[in-house]
Each structure stands twice: as C-alpha cells, then as structure tokens.
Design a protein around this motif. Structure first.
Motif, PDB file in Angstrom:
ATOM      1  N   VAL A 306       0.855  -1.190   0.000  1.00 21.51           N
ATOM      2  CA  VAL A 306       0.000   0.000   0.000  1.00 21.51           C
ATOM      3  C   VAL A 306       0.892   1.242   0.000  1.00 21.51           C
ATOM      4  O   VAL A 306       1.749   1.406   0.876  1.00 21.51           O
ATOM      5  N   THR A 307       0.696   2.105  -0.979  1.00 22.39           N
ATOM      6  CA  THR A 307       1.483   3.335  -1.091  1.00 22.39           C
ATOM      7  C   THR A 307       0.830   4.433  -0.264  1.00 22.39           C
ATOM      8  O   THR A 307      -0.348   4.768  -0.472  1.00 22.39           O
ATOM      9  N   ILE A 308       1.589   5.000   0.681  1.00 20.10           N
ATOM     10  CA  ILE A 308       1.082   6.047   1.566  1.00 20.10           C
ATOM     11  C   ILE A 308       1.882   7.319   1.301  1.00 20.10           C
ATOM     12  O   ILE A 308       3.101   7.353   1.498  1.00 20.10           O
ATOM     13  N   ILE A 309       1.192   8.355   0.865  1.00 14.97           N
ATOM     14  CA  ILE A 309       1.849   9.601   0.459  1.00 14.97           C
ATOM     15  C   ILE A 309       1.500  10.702   1.456  1.00 14.97           C
ATOM     16  O   ILE A 309       0.326  11.071   1.603  1.00 14.97           O
ATOM     17  N   GLY A 310       2.503  11.216   2.146  1.00 17.42           N
ATOM     18  CA  GLY A 310       2.306  12.363   3.030  1.00 17.42           C
ATOM     19  C   GLY A 310       2.412  13.633   2.209  1.00 17.42           C
ATOM     20  O   GLY A 310       3.490  13.989   1.740  1.00 17.42           O
ATOM     21  N   ALA A 311       1.285  14.301   2.008  1.00 15.79           N
ATOM     22  CA  ALA A 311       1.231  15.428   1.065  1.00 15.79           C
ATOM     23  C   ALA A 311       0.603  16.641   1.737  1.00 15.79           C
ATOM     24  O   ALA A 311      -0.471  17.105   1.351  1.00 15.79           O
ATOM     25  N   GLY A 312       1.286  17.170   2.738  1.00 18.94           N
ATOM     26  CA  GLY A 312       0.720  18.263   3.518  1.00 18.94           C
ATOM     27  C   GLY A 312       0.924  19.644   2.928  1.00 18.94           C
ATOM     28  O   GLY A 312       0.413  20.621   3.483  1.00 18.94           O
ATOM     29  N   ASN A 313       1.657  19.767   1.828  1.00 16.04           N
ATOM     30  CA  ASN A 313       1.890  21.088   1.247  1.00 16.04           C
ATOM     31  C   ASN A 313       1.674  21.058  -0.262  1.00 16.04           C
ATOM     32  O   ASN A 313       2.483  21.563  -1.044  1.00 16.04           O
ATOM     33  N   LEU A 314       0.559  20.487  -0.668  1.00 14.69           N
ATOM     34  CA  LEU A 314       0.294  20.321  -2.094  1.00 14.69           C
ATOM     35  C   LEU A 314       0.108  21.637  -2.823  1.00 14.69           C
ATOM     36  O   LEU A 314       0.402  21.741  -4.018  1.00 14.69           O
ATOM     37  N   ALA A 315      -0.379  22.659  -2.138  1.00 12.10           N
ATOM     38  CA  ALA A 315      -0.586  23.943  -2.815  1.00 12.10           C
ATOM     39  C   ALA A 315       0.719  24.474  -3.388  1.00 12.10           C
ATOM     40  O   ALA A 315       0.738  25.103  -4.450  1.00 12.10           O
ATOM     41  N   ALA A 316       1.837  24.205  -2.709  1.00 17.21           N
ATOM     42  CA  ALA A 316       3.134  24.681  -3.177  1.00 17.21           C
ATOM     43  C   ALA A 316       3.591  23.970  -4.437  1.00 17.21           C
ATOM     44  O   ALA A 316       4.498  24.449  -5.127  1.00 17.21           O
TER      45      ALA A 316
END
Length: 367
Positions: A306-316
C-alpha cells in the motif's frame, strides 16, 4: 503606501504572496510595491514580470526597512518587523507562539489569515485557506492517480472491460469536495465521508456517494469545522471506517483544523486490510501529525504493497495557480485593512478582531 513582498524560504515552498497581475492593480492605485529578488521565480514569475507591472525589485533588507506592509505566504524566519509595520500572511500562530510573541514585542501589527472567520460572507474574497484548499483537493487526486497502477475511469477495450477505480475521500471541506469532483471527472467511482451532518448534501452535489457509517458520530461544529470527537466516538469512527477503507483503491484524507493535531482516520489496522496496489494520500500530513497513522510529511512509504503519500503542502506544488488565488486574497485583505491606501486598524471590526494577533506591542490572541 509601500507594500513589500518577501521571497518564501521554507523548504519546498514555491508560492509567492503577490503575482504580477495583482501588482499592476495595486500600482494603478498609487501603491508602491517592492518585491524581493527572486520572490516569484519558483512560481514562474521572474523579476522582469514584476518590473514590467510597476514593481521595484529590492533586497530583503530594503523591503524590511522601507515597506509599510510586508506580505508573505508562510511565516518568515529571521524577520524583525519594526513598530507600526504590518505583517500579513498565513502565519500559523498556534504552531509558532514564541515567534509570535517576538513579533508582538517589536510593536508591529501582525495579521494571520489562518484566523479569518470563514462563515462571514463579506470575508469570502479574503479567505486564503479556502483558495489554497481548492488547489490541494485538485492536486491530491492527480497525485493519487499518478501513484495508482490502474485506470480511474471504466474502459471498454478490445482486451476487455476495465472497472473504474474506487476512490474514498475522507473529509468534505473545500479540499475534500474539490477532490471528489476531480476524481469524478476522471471517471472514478467516488464516495465521500464527513462527521458533519450538513456534509451529506454537499458530497452528493459533486456527484459522489455519501458514506453512511453505522453509529457514526454527529460532530457538527462552529466556524465551518467539525467539533473534536470524544475518545469513544473516535474509536467507533475508526472501526466503522475500516471496511470502507479496505474496499477502496484510493483513499484521500483532507480532515484538518489549523493549529490543531489532525484526527487519525486511517489506522494501521485499516491499512493492513487494504489491497496491495492501493494508494493513500494524506493531505493533512505535517508537523502536528496527519490523518493516516503511518504517513510522514513530504514522504512516500510503501507498507505491505500500500502506497502512503504524506502530502501536507500540495498547494506549493501548483505555485502559479495557488499564488494567483492567494494574491487575490491579499488584495482583498489589504483593501479591508488599508482603506484609502493607508493602514487603519479597527479592532471593533469582527474581521480585524479575529485576524490581528498582535498590535501596538500587545499579543491579542494567546496561542
């Protein structure tokens, strides 16, 4: 009045507080704009585009010395504003209390757009959290689709029919609804969930199915956010979500409240029940934690396939679009704070009362 635009220094931050088009609007009203060298370069706005719209490209030192108002996206490190100067941005005061106190001691007026009352209709044009969340919801789906090994839409081909991907979006705020709509446009079968009762119709309005959890909590809150769940409610929610998470090909989580630890919606146990090849995108992953138990900020990990992507700053990662929207928010807030082209702080105004966190040496909101 002189407005200074700082270059963002945080790792991975590519946005800029004002774009050339908004600079042109300000310049037309007689406002002088100073832009730090290279401030817009990472958003594909070179210095020459600011110069063409009437801005002066200057050093950080010159901006801090001469500007009446300093605008930024995130909290600027090492900045010492002077007495009477305005500092405006998404300053995350709850996460940086010591820095906020230091700014307050200088006598500067510190304005944090994180604290804007989002339920006020007259504040909508100033709502930077909403404008950036729109970018986040859209980009989260593209990130998920890129990581997922299959198609999002149903395809009928000579080699057979391919079923559409099943996408579960947890959280039906601005980012969540944008994510649901984007996933639907890509052809996925989309389900949305939120603890707020009013979210049911919002989810359906973007073409998604609302996930009804047996015994799920009703957590309608104030200010557009859900209230915090009790420990018992949180455990019941996590248990009820496990089956839906296990059935999904893609899970996107968007539940967060500024300055507070995000709720954990996807537990380690739930991840273990997901199929190999599934993808989880955690848009709340950050220094305070995330919605997914095993996510890490700005990191992709694979657990049992399972691929888990931490993407807390996608707006940047969409700097041109995000900066353009944010610049319009800044333009609106400057019109409110500086009518007639001069800063006028009126703490009896409910918008200013909420967003002005320091003024004339006083820290107005304890963080």
């Amino acid at each position: 009045m002189k407005i200074g635009v700082l270059k963002e220094q945080a790792p991975g931050e590519r946005r800029v507080a004002l774009v050339p088009g908004v600079v042109a609007t300000l310049s037309a009203t007689g406002v002088e704009v100073l832009v730090e060298t290279g401030a817009g370069a990472r958003a594909n706005f070179p210095d020459s585009t600011y110069d063409a719209q009437g801005a002066a490209v200057a050093s950080r030192t010159e901006i801090c010395r001469e500007a009446d108002v300093i605008v930024c996206v995130g909290p600027p490190d090492g900045l010492e504003p002077r007495r009477g100067q305005l500092l405006v941005g998404l300053l995350r005061p709850q996460e940086r209390p010591e820095q906020l106190r230091a700014w307050a001691r200088t006598g500067a007026t510190v304005v944090s757009l994180d604290l804007l009352p989002r339920t006020l209709s007259r504040a909508q044009a100033m709502d930077a959290l909403t404008s950036q969340a729109t970018v986040v919801g859209y980009k989260a789906v593209l990130v998920a689709a890129n990581a997922y090994g299959g198609y999002f839409p149903m395809l009928v081909t000579a080699a057979g029919t391919v079923r559409p991907a099943s996408v579960l979006v947890l959280g039906a705020g601005v980012a969540g609804l944008q994510g649901m709509g984007t996933a639907r446009r890509l052809g996925a079968v989309v389900t949305g969930y939120d603890v707020r009762p009013e979210a049911r119709e919002e989810v359906r309005s973007v073409g998604a199915r609302f996930l009804d959890l047996p015994g799920g909590p009703d957590a309608g809150g104030t200010g557009g956010y859900a209230r915090e769940l009790t420990d018992e409610e949180r455990e019941a929610q996590q248990q009820a979500l496990r089956t839906a998470i296990g059935d999904a090909d893609v899970v996107i989580t968007t539940a967060g409240v500024p300055g507070r630890r995000p709720p954990v919606l996807v537990t380690e146990e739930a991840i273990k029940e997901m199929r190999a090849g599934s993808v989880v995108v955690d848009t709340a992953a950050g220094p305070l934690g995330g919605n997914v138990a095993l996510s890490k900020p700005d990191t992709t990990v694979v657990v049992d396939g399972v691929t888990i992507i931490g993407a807390g700053n996608l707006a940047a990662t969409m700097p041109a679009a995000a900066s353009t929207a944010y610049a319009r928010n800044i333009l609106a807030i400057l019109a409110h704070l500086c009518p007639g082209g001069e800063p006028r702080i009126d703490l009896t105004d409910e918008i200013q009362d909420a967003i002005v966190v320091a003024h004339e040496g006083e820290l107005r909101h304890e963080c």
